[in-house]
Design a protein around this motif. Structure first.
Motif, PDB file in Angstrom:
ATOM      1  N   TYR A 169      -5.083  -1.520 -16.289  1.00 51.09           N
ATOM      2  CA  TYR A 169      -5.767  -0.586 -17.181  1.00 51.09           C
ATOM      3  C   TYR A 169      -7.239  -0.586 -16.791  1.00 51.09           C
ATOM      4  CZ  TYR A 169      -8.156   1.294 -21.245  1.00 51.09           C
ATOM      5  OH  TYR A 169      -8.979   2.026 -22.052  1.00 51.09           O
ATOM      6  N   ASN A 191     -10.904   2.319 -15.854  1.00 48.52           N
ATOM      7  CA  ASN A 191     -11.495   3.658 -15.850  1.00 48.52           C
ATOM      8  C   ASN A 191     -12.220   3.832 -14.525  1.00 48.52           C
ATOM      9  OD1 ASN A 191     -14.416   2.781 -16.214  1.00 48.52           O
ATOM     10  ND2 ASN A 191     -13.444   1.847 -18.002  1.00 48.52           N
ATOM     11  N   TRP A 225      -2.906   2.515 -15.144  1.00 48.98           N
ATOM     12  CA  TRP A 225      -3.051   3.048 -16.506  1.00 48.98           C
ATOM     13  C   TRP A 225      -4.525   3.409 -16.622  1.00 48.98           C
ATOM     14  CZ3 TRP A 225      -2.516  -0.805 -21.180  1.00 48.98           C
ATOM     15  CH2 TRP A 225      -2.758  -0.129 -22.382  1.00 48.98           C
ATOM     16  N   ALA A 229      -7.894   5.173 -18.102  1.00 46.01           N
ATOM     17  CA  ALA A 229      -8.645   5.743 -19.220  1.00 46.01           C
ATOM     18  C   ALA A 229      -9.616   6.766 -18.645  1.00 46.01           C
ATOM     19  CB  ALA A 229      -9.393   4.652 -19.972  1.00 46.01           C
ATOM     20  N   HIS A 247     -11.205  10.124 -20.434  1.00 50.05           N
ATOM     21  CA  HIS A 247     -11.228  11.024 -21.579  1.00 50.05           C
ATOM     22  C   HIS A 247     -11.913  12.347 -21.229  1.00 50.05           C
ATOM     23  CE1 HIS A 247     -11.128   7.211 -24.351  1.00 50.05           C
ATOM     24  NE2 HIS A 247     -10.100   7.285 -23.530  1.00 50.05           N
ATOM     25  N   TRP A 284      -1.775   7.760 -18.647  1.00 45.65           N
ATOM     26  CA  TRP A 284      -3.116   8.316 -18.829  1.00 45.65           C
ATOM     27  C   TRP A 284      -3.566   8.136 -20.274  1.00 45.65           C
ATOM     28  CZ3 TRP A 284      -4.018  14.241 -19.488  1.00 45.65           C
ATOM     29  CH2 TRP A 284      -5.390  14.491 -19.667  1.00 45.65           C
ATOM     30  N   GLN A 285      -4.668   7.412 -20.455  1.00 46.55           N
ATOM     31  CA  GLN A 285      -5.302   7.360 -21.774  1.00 46.55           C
ATOM     32  C   GLN A 285      -6.252   8.549 -21.839  1.00 46.55           C
ATOM     33  OE1 GLN A 285      -8.580   4.655 -23.596  1.00 46.55           O
ATOM     34  NE2 GLN A 285      -6.647   3.533 -23.688  1.00 46.55           N
ATOM     35  N   SER A 286      -5.843   9.580 -22.567  1.00 49.89           N
ATOM     36  CA  SER A 286      -6.538  10.862 -22.516  1.00 49.89           C
ATOM     37  C   SER A 286      -7.656  11.014 -23.537  1.00 49.89           C
ATOM     38  CB  SER A 286      -5.524  11.997 -22.706  1.00 49.89           C
ATOM     39  OG  SER A 286      -4.886  11.871 -23.969  1.00 49.89           O
ATOM     40  N   ASP A 311      -6.176   4.827 -29.491  1.00 54.41           N
ATOM     41  CA  ASP A 311      -6.152   5.331 -28.114  1.00 54.41           C
ATOM     42  C   ASP A 311      -4.872   6.130 -27.900  1.00 54.41           C
ATOM     43  OD1 ASP A 311      -8.534   4.046 -27.497  1.00 54.41           O
ATOM     44  OD2 ASP A 311      -7.531   2.238 -26.783  1.00 54.41           O
ATOM     45  N   LYS A 312      -5.012   7.364 -27.417  1.00 56.85           N
ATOM     46  CA  LYS A 312      -3.855   8.211 -27.143  1.00 56.85           C
ATOM     47  C   LYS A 312      -3.511   8.125 -25.659  1.00 56.85           C
ATOM     48  CE  LYS A 312      -2.166  12.949 -27.415  1.00 56.85           C
ATOM     49  NZ  LYS A 312      -2.507  14.348 -27.748  1.00 56.85           N
ATOM     50  N   ASN A 313      -2.284   7.678 -25.379  1.00 61.99           N
ATOM     51  CA  ASN A 313      -1.810   7.539 -24.010  1.00 61.99           C
ATOM     52  C   ASN A 313      -0.662   8.496 -23.763  1.00 61.99           C
ATOM     53  OD1 ASN A 313      -3.326   5.043 -22.961  1.00 61.99           O
ATOM     54  ND2 ASN A 313      -2.597   4.389 -24.960  1.00 61.99           N
TER      55      ASN A 313
END
Length: 197
Positions: free
Chosen positions: A125, A127, A144, A146, A148, A166-168, A179-181
């Motif tokens: 995970y 970015n 995974w 992140a 946004h 994808w953590q969008s 957190d929306k994945n």
């Protein structure tokens, strides 16, 4: 890490799976601790039919990566899902603050190596900014990401070839930020892609 989750409302809003933090990683004293809410969240989501498919470990530059992995493996020993490395680094005005990128790389790689000795995968995970502290050799692990604010599925940062999960965005559900994945496929396909059971 939020103690006030309404699991039923989160499930009603369409949550299909959960990934729960298993340990803290930013303690000022450098002491790593199991997340005290880990079991509560796993049980709470399970009670409303939302499966916890994995956990993530927020690592710290203040402790050895293998030691942190051993703690995370112990905390998640009965989970059955995957254990992801949370590789995040801090920068202010473009300057590295904490952790130092070389140290972040060392800790992340040692953490992943220890997890991979015990499990089939160690998803990463991260970015795009944090990959300025690279993770050589881990590009074969599920990514995974992140990232946004994008309208379309993100491109994988080098050296990865694809983004698995994808953590969008950070969404507000039942008054709580979550957190929306997003995954392109079924829940079973996600489990297999991330290395969970």
């Amino acid at each position: 890490f939020n103690p006030g989750l309404d699991y039923a409302q989160i499930a009603a809003a369409g949550c299909a799976f959960a990934i729960v933090r298993c340990m803290t990683g930013s303690d000022r004293d450098g002491v790593m601790r199991p997340d005290k809410l880990f079991r509560q969240h796993v049980d709470g989501f399970g009670a409303v039919g939302v499966h916890t498919i994995g956990a993530y470990a927020w690592t710290s530059s203040r402790r050895d990566g293998a030691e942190q992995a051993d703690l995370a493996l112990h905390v998640t020993r009965d989970l059955g899902g995957f254990l992801a490395l949370d590789h995040e680094s801090s920068r202010k005005d473009g300057v590295w603050t904490d952790p130092d990128p070389k140290r972040a790389t060392e800790v992340g790689c040692d953490f992943a190596a220890t997890v991979l000795d015990a499990r089939a995968t160690c998803p990463v995970y991260t970015n795009p900014a944090s990959l300025a502290a690279p993770l050589p050799g881990l590009e074969t692990q599920p990514l995974w990401l992140a990232h946004h604010g994008l309208k379309h599925w993100p491109a994988a940062p080098a050296p990865w070839r694809a983004v698995t999960l994808w953590q969008s965005e950070v969404a507000t559900i039942a008054g709580v930020k979550i957190d929306k994945n997003v995954f392109r496929g079924t829940l079973d396909e996600l489990r297999r892609a991330m290395g969970g059971t």
